[in-house]
Scaffold this motif. Structure first.
Motif, PDB file in Angstrom:
ATOM      1  N   ARG A  80      47.441  27.210  48.085  1.00 47.41           N
ATOM      2  CA  ARG A  80      46.417  27.347  49.133  1.00 47.41           C
ATOM      3  C   ARG A  80      46.685  28.536  50.062  1.00 47.41           C
ATOM      4  NH1 ARG A  80      43.256  22.557  49.187  1.00 47.41           N
ATOM      5  NH2 ARG A  80      44.273  20.871  48.051  1.00 47.41           N
ATOM      6  N   ARG A  81      47.067  29.644  49.467  1.00 49.99           N
ATOM      7  CA  ARG A  81      47.321  30.882  50.215  1.00 49.99           C
ATOM      8  C   ARG A  81      46.146  31.821  49.987  1.00 49.99           C
ATOM      9  NH1 ARG A  81      53.591  31.926  48.832  1.00 49.99           N
ATOM     10  NH2 ARG A  81      53.212  33.852  50.001  1.00 49.99           N
ATOM     11  N   ASP A  82      45.021  31.453  50.601  1.00 50.65           N
ATOM     12  CA  ASP A  82      43.747  32.116  50.335  1.00 50.65           C
ATOM     13  C   ASP A  82      43.735  33.602  50.691  1.00 50.65           C
ATOM     14  OD1 ASP A  82      42.755  29.684  49.431  1.00 50.65           O
ATOM     15  OD2 ASP A  82      41.960  29.141  51.406  1.00 50.65           O
ATOM     16  N   GLY A  83      44.379  33.978  51.783  1.00 48.42           N
ATOM     17  CA  GLY A  83      44.387  35.388  52.175  1.00 48.42           C
ATOM     18  C   GLY A  83      45.028  36.264  51.118  1.00 48.42           C
ATOM     19  N   GLU A  84      46.152  35.830  50.592  1.00 46.13           N
ATOM     20  CA  GLU A  84      46.835  36.587  49.542  1.00 46.13           C
ATOM     21  C   GLU A  84      46.062  36.514  48.236  1.00 46.13           C
ATOM     22  OE1 GLU A  84      51.276  36.093  49.508  1.00 46.13           O
ATOM     23  OE2 GLU A  84      50.713  34.564  50.990  1.00 46.13           O
ATOM     24  N   LEU A  85      45.436  35.389  47.991  1.00 48.00           N
ATOM     25  CA  LEU A  85      44.669  35.185  46.760  1.00 48.00           C
ATOM     26  C   LEU A  85      43.554  36.217  46.637  1.00 48.00           C
ATOM     27  CD1 LEU A  85      43.776  33.608  44.249  1.00 48.00           C
ATOM     28  CD2 LEU A  85      42.618  32.014  45.772  1.00 48.00           C
ATOM     29  N   LEU A  86      42.867  36.472  47.729  1.00 51.53           N
ATOM     30  CA  LEU A  86      41.771  37.445  47.691  1.00 51.53           C
ATOM     31  C   LEU A  86      42.278  38.842  47.338  1.00 51.53           C
ATOM     32  CD1 LEU A  86      39.675  36.293  50.772  1.00 51.53           C
ATOM     33  CD2 LEU A  86      39.149  35.972  48.352  1.00 51.53           C
ATOM     34  N   GLY A  87      43.416  39.224  47.880  1.00 46.52           N
ATOM     35  CA  GLY A  87      43.978  40.535  47.567  1.00 46.52           C
ATOM     36  C   GLY A  87      44.360  40.669  46.101  1.00 46.52           C
ATOM     37  N   VAL A  88      44.978  39.622  45.562  1.00 47.77           N
ATOM     38  CA  VAL A  88      45.372  39.632  44.151  1.00 47.77           C
ATOM     39  C   VAL A  88      44.132  39.649  43.257  1.00 47.77           C
ATOM     40  CG1 VAL A  88      46.506  38.281  42.345  1.00 47.77           C
ATOM     41  CG2 VAL A  88      47.601  38.542  44.565  1.00 47.77           C
ATOM     42  N   ILE A 127      40.439  42.552  39.494  1.00 44.86           N
ATOM     43  CA  ILE A 127      39.104  43.083  39.183  1.00 44.86           C
ATOM     44  C   ILE A 127      39.183  44.594  39.009  1.00 44.86           C
ATOM     45  CG2 ILE A 127      36.805  43.492  40.148  1.00 44.86           C
ATOM     46  CD1 ILE A 127      37.088  40.652  41.424  1.00 44.86           C
ATOM     47  N   PHE A 128      39.965  45.264  39.864  1.00 45.29           N
ATOM     48  CA  PHE A 128      40.120  46.719  39.773  1.00 45.29           C
ATOM     49  C   PHE A 128      40.721  47.110  38.418  1.00 45.29           C
ATOM     50  CE2 PHE A 128      42.983  50.372  40.241  1.00 45.29           C
ATOM     51  CZ  PHE A 128      42.068  51.343  40.561  1.00 45.29           C
ATOM     52  N   TYR A 129      41.805  46.441  38.021  1.00 44.11           N
ATOM     53  CA  TYR A 129      42.453  46.783  36.749  1.00 44.11           C
ATOM     54  C   TYR A 129      41.582  46.392  35.558  1.00 44.11           C
ATOM     55  CZ  TYR A 129      46.871  47.877  39.051  1.00 44.11           C
ATOM     56  OH  TYR A 129      47.842  48.440  39.834  1.00 44.11           O
ATOM     57  N   GLY A 130      40.808  45.336  35.697  1.00 44.69           N
ATOM     58  CA  GLY A 130      40.016  44.851  34.576  1.00 44.69           C
ATOM     59  C   GLY A 130      38.744  45.643  34.334  1.00 44.69           C
ATOM     60  N   GLN A 154      48.625  43.763  32.914  1.00 44.80           N
ATOM     61  CA  GLN A 154      48.484  43.805  34.365  1.00 44.80           C
ATOM     62  C   GLN A 154      47.497  42.738  34.838  1.00 44.80           C
ATOM     63  OE1 GLN A 154      47.496  47.800  35.579  1.00 44.80           O
ATOM     64  NE2 GLN A 154      49.122  48.667  34.324  1.00 44.80           N
ATOM     65  N   VAL A 155      46.375  42.631  34.155  1.00 49.03           N
ATOM     66  CA  VAL A 155      45.355  41.645  34.529  1.00 49.03           C
ATOM     67  C   VAL A 155      45.892  40.232  34.313  1.00 49.03           C
ATOM     68  CG1 VAL A 155      43.054  40.759  33.972  1.00 49.03           C
ATOM     69  CG2 VAL A 155      43.442  43.223  34.134  1.00 49.03           C
ATOM     70  N   GLU A 156      46.596  40.002  33.223  1.00 50.41           N
ATOM     71  CA  GLU A 156      47.165  38.677  32.958  1.00 50.41           C
ATOM     72  C   GLU A 156      48.180  38.271  34.025  1.00 50.41           C
ATOM     73  OE1 GLU A 156      46.561  36.201  30.668  1.00 50.41           O
ATOM     74  OE2 GLU A 156      44.783  37.414  30.288  1.00 50.41           O
ATOM     75  N   ILE A 157      49.032  39.209  34.421  1.00 51.55           N
ATOM     76  CA  ILE A 157      50.028  38.931  35.455  1.00 51.55           C
ATOM     77  C   ILE A 157      49.335  38.591  36.766  1.00 51.55           C
ATOM     78  CG2 ILE A 157      51.813  40.005  36.897  1.00 51.55           C
ATOM     79  CD1 ILE A 157      52.598  41.603  34.317  1.00 51.55           C
ATOM     80  N   LEU A 158      48.340  39.365  37.127  1.00 53.10           N
ATOM     81  CA  LEU A 158      47.616  39.109  38.370  1.00 53.10           C
ATOM     82  C   LEU A 158      46.867  37.784  38.310  1.00 53.10           C
ATOM     83  CD1 LEU A 158      46.358  42.720  39.083  1.00 53.10           C
ATOM     84  CD2 LEU A 158      48.067  41.442  40.395  1.00 53.10           C
TER      85      LEU A 158
END
Length: 45
Positions: free
Chosen positions: A28-36, A41-44, A13-17
């Motif tokens: 350069r899709r910073d908004g989505e990047l922060l969510g991912v 971090i949650f899964y890790g 899961q962490v590798e995929i994310l």
């Protein structure tokens, strides 16, 4: 991602994310990047 979640494979899961975050960074899709990144971090932890 679904298969990794169903098999409780946290490492996958962490590798995929991480790969998804790298792609979003390149696009350069910073908004989505922060969510991912937050999900990784949650899964890790």
């Amino acid at each position: 991602m679904r298969i990794a979640m169903e098999s409780d494979a946290t490492y996958l899961q962490v590798e995929i994310l991480d790969q998804q975050a790298q792609l979003l960074e390149e696009l350069r899709r910073d908004g989505e990047l922060l969510g991912v990144s937050d999900r990784a971090i949650f899964y890790g932890s």
